[in-house]
Scaffold this active site. Structure first.
Site, PDB file in Angstrom:
ATOM      1  CE1 TYR A  22       7.947  -1.004   0.271  1.00  0.00           C
ATOM      2  CE2 TYR A  22       7.386  -2.068   2.361  1.00  0.00           C
ATOM      3  CZ  TYR A  22       7.348  -2.051   0.976  1.00  0.00           C
ATOM      4  OH  TYR A  22       6.728  -3.052   0.290  1.00  0.00           O
ATOM      5  CG  HIS A  77       2.236  -6.328  -7.439  1.00  0.00           C
ATOM      6  ND1 HIS A  77       3.275  -5.868  -8.205  1.00  0.00           N
ATOM      7  CD2 HIS A  77       2.491  -5.917  -6.167  1.00  0.00           C
ATOM      8  CE1 HIS A  77       4.140  -5.211  -7.421  1.00  0.00           C
ATOM      9  NE2 HIS A  77       3.676  -5.225  -6.188  1.00  0.00           N
ATOM     10  CG  HIS A  97       6.579   0.177  -7.283  1.00  0.00           C
ATOM     11  ND1 HIS A  97       5.459  -0.178  -6.567  1.00  0.00           N
ATOM     12  CD2 HIS A  97       6.237   0.099  -8.586  1.00  0.00           C
ATOM     13  CE1 HIS A  97       4.482  -0.470  -7.411  1.00  0.00           C
ATOM     14  NE2 HIS A  97       4.922  -0.311  -8.637  1.00  0.00           N
ATOM     15  NE  ARG A 108       6.645  -7.798  -2.513  1.00  0.00           N
ATOM     16  CZ  ARG A 108       5.658  -7.455  -1.684  1.00  0.00           C
ATOM     17  NH1 ARG A 108       4.833  -6.493  -2.014  1.00  0.00           N
ATOM     18  NH2 ARG A 108       5.504  -8.058  -0.530  1.00  0.00           N
TER      19      ARG A 108
HETATM   20  C1  DQA Z   1       5.542  -0.851  -3.049  1.00  0.00           C
HETATM   21  C2  DQA Z   1       5.871  -2.262  -3.565  1.00  0.00           C
HETATM   22  C3  DQA Z   1       4.665  -3.163  -3.509  1.00  0.00           C
HETATM   23  O1  DQA Z   1       5.001  -4.465  -3.949  1.00  0.00           O
HETATM   24  C4  DQA Z   1       4.140  -3.258  -2.104  1.00  0.00           C
HETATM   25  O2  DQA Z   1       2.953  -4.040  -2.071  1.00  0.00           O
HETATM   26  C5  DQA Z   1       3.893  -1.926  -1.491  1.00  0.00           C
HETATM   27  C6  DQA Z   1       4.917  -0.895  -1.674  1.00  0.00           C
HETATM   28  C7  DQA Z   1       6.798   0.050  -3.004  1.00  0.00           C
HETATM   29  O3  DQA Z   1       6.622   1.272  -2.896  1.00  0.00           O
HETATM   30  O4  DQA Z   1       7.925  -0.447  -3.055  1.00  0.00           O
HETATM   31  O5  DQA Z   1       2.930  -1.702  -0.773  1.00  0.00           O
HETATM   32  O6  DQA Z   1       4.618  -0.256  -3.955  1.00  0.00           O
END
Ligand code: DQA
Length: 142
Positions: A22, A77, A97, A108
């Site tokens: 992230y 999800h 995302h 996901r």
């Molecule tokens: C997310 C992707 C999701 O699968 C994950 O649970 C997150 C972050 C993303 O920003 O890439 O919490 O939404």
């Protein structure tokens, strides 16, 4: 324009949480970046770890917010209720995302809330929010 920027569970840990996925910037960095990049718009930011709170926030701002950018986190999800709430909103939503969910675990790959959005951006990091806002801004003038 008045935008609502909604974040779901665990996203308040951006910068600390799995930085290899992230990135190292925080949610506050994102908010500041957006306010600086789009000085002519109004932004209301909201993050919650609770599905019901996110839904209440949408309901409370149903007509005052003209367009939504939502990163529902893991709720993307699983949450039919959040997907239903998005459909009640007066303004359109784009789901963002940070990570490319399609390069990750198969659980996901299913995006329930995105079915209530006009589009979905995945894997572009903070740039995804910028593109979403630009698109919603353009849409409003078409
Ligand atoms: C997310 C992707 C999701 O699968 C994950 O649970 C997150 C972050 C993303 O920003 O890439 O919490 O939404």
């Amino acid at each position: 324009m008045h935008f609502g920027i909604l974040h779901g569970p665990n996203l308040q840990w951006l910068g600390i949480r799995e930085p290899e996925i992230y990135g190292s910037k925080t949610l506050l960095d994102l908010e500041n970046e957006i306010r600086i990049a789009f000085p002519n718009h109004t932004f209301t930011f909201f993050q919650s770890n609770h599905e019901g709170e996110l839904i209440d926030f949408l309901h409370e701002n149903r007509t005052s917010v003209q367009a939504w950018v939502i990163n529902p986190g893991g709720l993307a999800h699983s949450s039919v209720a959040l997907a239903d709430a998005l459909r009640i909103m007066q303004g359109p939503a784009i789901e963002v995302h940070l990570s490319n969910v399609f390069q990750r675990e198969s659980f996901r790959h299913s995006l329930i809330t995105a079915s209530s959005c006009i589009g979905c951006i995945s894997g572009l990091g903070f740039a995804g929010y910028h593109f979403a806002i630009q698109t919603l801004e353009k849409n409003a003038h078409e």
